[in-house]
Scaffold this motif. Structure first.
Motif, mmCIF file in Angstrom:
data_model
loop_
_atom_site.group_PDB
_atom_site.id
_atom_site.type_symbol
_atom_site.label_atom_id
_atom_site.label_comp_id
_atom_site.label_asym_id
_atom_site.label_seq_id
_atom_site.Cartn_x
_atom_site.Cartn_y
_atom_site.Cartn_z
ATOM 1 N N GLU A 168 -17.234 5.875 -8.304
ATOM 2 C CA GLU A 168 -17.666 6.650 -7.221
ATOM 3 C C GLU A 168 -17.064 8.141 -7.350
ATOM 4 N N GLY A 169 -18.279 9.003 -7.218
ATOM 5 C CA GLY A 169 -17.983 10.514 -7.096
ATOM 6 C C GLY A 169 -18.360 10.994 -8.622
ATOM 7 N N ASP A 217 -19.145 6.668 2.172
ATOM 8 C CA ASP A 217 -18.843 6.597 0.779
ATOM 9 C C ASP A 217 -17.182 6.738 0.493
ATOM 10 N N ALA A 224 -26.555 13.337 -6.415
ATOM 11 C CA ALA A 224 -25.250 12.858 -6.853
ATOM 12 C C ALA A 224 -25.332 11.580 -7.259
#
Length: 255
Positions: free
Chosen positions: A95-96, A134, A208
């Motif tokens: 994630e991220g 998210d 992203a």
């Protein structure tokens, strides 16, 4: 897969398969696929690539149209959670991290700002209340929900409105797109969320972790995709593609 609105709570949109299978069964996990969207990139760090479409004809992949350019994650790509056993011989999607998930994934629901779309995928028109969550701590992590119906902790922490035109200064990136089913239902917390194919903001601008393309490329792709033909999305760096194409029964392409 269809997005379902219910009066109770969830506008559910599962985004990938998180089951681990023996390596020998990799190709069999999507042997019924009759359409293939293939994205290749030069290496794990590449932020752009080429997208090709293929139909399966008598057991052989036949390219449809020409390759088109796409943009990938701002930090490249990494192994994701999809239809094949998750691999560890390279970077792992988190994630991220700004990486596009690599592997083989089912293609889910198409979405957009318009009431309808020309596509053989199930389609859901997004509203101002539709958000992709998210936030790993949320029970709705990696799902698209209608926040006017769902009330639960952490929802307001999400940074992914599906109507970016209304929430992000007219942004058109989600005007057309579809779900790449990575990490279904957010089973792998911190495994990555809200992975789509969508329009690019501008040529050369990274994402992203999604795959972005020109409007004309998306229009052609959506019109061609047909859920009845069990389409799959494949993203691989060139070296991994060369190493795995035989085992995964992928088409021959000039890299």
């Amino acid at each position: 897969m269809p997005i379902h609105r219910t009066a109770s709570a969830l506008l559910a949109l599962s985004l990938a398969a998180c089951t681990h299978f023996p390596a020998v069964s990799n190709a069999n996990r999507w042997a019924n696929a009759q359409q293939l969207v293939l994205v290749t990139a030069t290496d794990w760090n590449a932020t752009g690539g080429q997208l090709r479409r293929f139909d399966r004809n008598h057991g052989h992949w036949v390219q449809v149209g020409d390759a088109v350019p796409v943009m990938l994650g701002r930090t490249g790509s990494a192994w994701g959670i999809g239809l094949n056993a998750q691999r560890r011989d390279g970077p792992i999607k988190q994630e991220g991290d700004g990486k596009a998930p690599a592997g083989v994934f089912a293609i889910g629901t198409a979405f957009g700002y318009a009431a309808t779309a020309t596509t053989g995928l199930p389609y859901q028109a997004m509203t101002t209340n539709d958000w992709c969550i998210d936030v790993p701590a949320s029970n709705y992590y990696n799902r698209i929900i209608d926040r006017s119906l769902v009330k639960a902790p952490h929802l307001d922490e999400s940074s992914e409105p599906m109507r970016r035109d209304l929430h992000a200064d007219g942004d058109q990136r989600y005007r057309e797109g579809f779900v790449i089913e990575h990490n279904e239902g957010g089973v792998a917390k911190q495994g990555g969320s809200c992975i789509f194919a969508h329009l690019w903001k501008a040529p050369g601008e990274t994402t992203a972790g999604c795959t972005a393309m020109a409007p004309a490329s998306m229009d052609a792709l959506l019109a061609w995709l047909d859920a009845r033909r069990k389409p799959v999305f494949v993203l691989l760096p060139n070296a991994q593609y060369t190493a795995l194409k035989h085992d995964w029964n992928l088409p021959e392409v000039a890299l």
